[in-house]
Design an enzyme around this catalytic site. Structure first.
Site, short mmCIF file in Angstrom:
data_model
loop_
_atom_site.label_atom_id
_atom_site.label_comp_id
_atom_site.label_asym_id
_atom_site.label_seq_id
_atom_site.Cartn_x
_atom_site.Cartn_y
_atom_site.Cartn_z
N HIS A 142 -60.30 -49.94 -17.39
CA HIS A 142 -60.66 -48.81 -17.42
C HIS A 142 -62.32 -47.95 -17.39
O HIS A 142 -62.66 -46.58 -17.35
CB HIS A 142 -60.58 -47.92 -18.39
CG HIS A 142 -57.97 -47.85 -18.24
ND1 HIS A 142 -57.51 -47.63 -17.76
CD2 HIS A 142 -57.18 -47.05 -19.48
CE1 HIS A 142 -56.62 -48.05 -17.51
NE2 HIS A 142 -56.41 -47.09 -18.18
N HIS A 201 -54.31 -40.52 -16.92
CA HIS A 201 -53.92 -41.13 -18.03
C HIS A 201 -53.54 -40.59 -19.28
O HIS A 201 -53.69 -40.50 -20.36
CB HIS A 201 -55.44 -41.99 -18.77
CG HIS A 201 -54.58 -43.02 -19.23
ND1 HIS A 201 -53.65 -43.55 -20.49
CD2 HIS A 201 -55.04 -44.73 -18.78
CE1 HIS A 201 -54.10 -44.42 -20.61
NE2 HIS A 201 -54.38 -44.66 -20.21
N GLU A 249 -49.53 -44.26 -13.92
CA GLU A 249 -50.58 -43.93 -13.57
C GLU A 249 -50.85 -44.61 -11.79
O GLU A 249 -50.76 -45.61 -11.36
CB GLU A 249 -51.75 -44.45 -14.08
CG GLU A 249 -52.40 -44.07 -15.56
CD GLU A 249 -52.36 -45.88 -16.44
OE1 GLU A 249 -53.33 -46.12 -15.97
OE2 GLU A 249 -51.38 -46.87 -17.27
C1 BGC Z 1 -53.21 -49.93 -19.71
C2 BGC Z 1 -52.93 -50.07 -20.96
C3 BGC Z 1 -53.67 -50.45 -22.09
C4 BGC Z 1 -53.99 -48.39 -22.14
C5 BGC Z 1 -55.17 -48.34 -22.49
C6 BGC Z 1 -53.00 -48.22 -19.63
O1 BGC Z 1 -53.48 -47.87 -18.91
O2 BGC Z 1 -51.95 -50.31 -18.87
O3 BGC Z 1 -52.91 -52.19 -20.72
O4 BGC Z 1 -53.81 -51.16 -23.05
O5 BGC Z 1 -53.98 -48.10 -20.75
O6 BGC Z 1 -54.67 -46.58 -23.50
#
Ligand code: BGC
Length: 378
Positions: free
Chosen positions: A134, A205, A343
């Site tokens: 991310h 998210h 997402e």
């Molecule tokens: C991911 C997860 C991750 C999470 C964190 C998601 O988008 O797919 O693997 O742990 O985000 O908040």
């Protein structure tokens, strides 16, 4: 003199009445905008409220361009806040589950925190074991965006990410618009340009729970995903590079199915993912056309959400890393699997997977992406 006393008396009385009168809440979710009033990285952080004609309401902050609350009605018109989050900026700075955040420069993981572009190797921050997740240590979820409320429905965000930020090449300019439309859509439009070749995968998210945030589980919600294929991963959640059919497996949501129905199945991708945490390849005839990507239905409240996008994939994350330790805005610790993220995105680790759709952005090109979360009742 008498008149002076009288005036002073009246003014004091007015002031007293005013200070005792209950203040109209700033928003239905009961989020105090003052709790978001802070200077971070030399920039003012604040909270704005968006509304629509049907009484839906969303609050957002420019710290990470985060959705803080989202009030939607159930089948009886009862409103609930259906996203996880905090009621103050300090908690957002302290805890990092990416609640409601804008994700960038790269949504999901890049293996070993590196990739090669035009013959050059780029090293990124490793913030998820040996991998990059991310956007790194200080991704777009943790920077202060410029924010402009355009009207009651619309807020615009801009962020200029410096050349080399978190290891990525090129100065990247990102514009995002969040809109709460009168059709009960939360609509996100992204646009980005760069001054050097780079890679980019922006996403959103929000952690949704259609029962209302702070309730037990999302495993009784009914999910549909418009995807015949997904990208399996290794134990570090890095795609193996394969694109395989969901048919005949617990990954198949092409007919609406309760999330929890097959979650404990003895199926390797589910075991490696600690539950659902997978990139689904959307059934899309032409690239960059809007498709219905997913729907979520809560039979108890009647709340129903559709996700539409022009991106090629969607990550379904079932809240497997929520562990009941983080206390949210209503004072309740968020339990294991008590929210889901949907997402819209390109595939994880595309910069290292030549067979995946490209995430390269070159100077002179404009990245665009639309994501719509639409709310209704059934
Ligand atoms: C991911 C997860 C991750 C999470 C964190 C998601 O988008 O797919 O693997 O742990 O985000 O908040």
């Amino acid at each position: 003199m008498k008149t002076l006393f009288k005036t002073a008396f009246i003014l004091t009385a007015i002031a007293l009445i005013h200070s005792c009168a209950p203040k109209a809440p700033a928003n239905k979710a009961g989020i105090d905008p003052q709790a978001f009033n802070k200077v971070i990285d030399g920039k003012q952080v604040s909270l704005v409220t968006l509304t629509n004609k049907n009484g839906l309401e969303m609050t957002v902050t420019n710290y990470g361009a985060k959705v803080v609350s989202l009030m939607v009605p159930d089948k009886n018109g009862e409103m609930a806040d259906i996203v996880l989050g905090f009621n103050n900026i300090d908690d957002y700075q302290k805890f990092k589950p990416y609640f409601g955040a804008a994700i960038g420069r790269y949504g999901n993981r890049i293996a070993n925190g590196e990739f090669t572009l035009n013959g050059e190797v780029y090293h990124l921050a490793k913030n998820d074991g040996n991998n990059h997740l991310h956007g790194g240590i200080k991704g777009f979820n943790a920077v202060v965006w410029d924010m402009k409320k355009v009207d009651d429905h619309t807020v615009k965000f801009t962020y200029v990410s410096k050349d080399g930020e978190e290891g990525y090449p090129g100065e990247l300019t990102v514009h995002m618009t969040y809109q709460l439309t009168d059709d009960n859509e939360f609509k996100i439009n992204y646009e980005a340009t760069t001054d050097k070749p780079t890679v980019l995968n922006l996403t959103h998210h929000s952690y949704f729970n259609l029962h209302g945030e702070g309730t037990e589980t999302i495993n009784d919600l009914v999910l549909y995903i418009n995807a015949d294929n997904f990208t399996p991963t290794d134990s570090g959640l890095i795609p193996t590079g394969e694109i395989i059919p969901v048919a005949g497996t617990p990954m198949d949501f092409t007919t609406p199915t309760e999330i929890g129905q097959r979650i404990d199945a003895d199926y390797e991708p589910l075991i490696l993912g600690h539950g659902y945490d997978h990139n689904y390849v959307l059934n899309q005839e032409e690239p960059k056309t809007m498709v219905l990507a997913a729907t979520v239905y809560d039979p108890a409240s009647g709340r129903y959400m559709e996700v539409h996008t022009d991106e090629p994939a969607i990550q379904f994350y079932g809240g497997n890393f929520l562990d009941g330790t983080v206390v949210g805005k209503s004072g309740i610790a968020y339990p294991y699997r008590s929210a889901l993220c949907l997402e819209t995105q390109h595939y994880p680790d595309s910069p290292n997977k030549p067979n995946f759709p490209s995430t390269v952005l070159n100077p002179g090109e404009t990245y665009t992406h639309t994501c719509i979360y639409k709310f209704d009742v059934k």
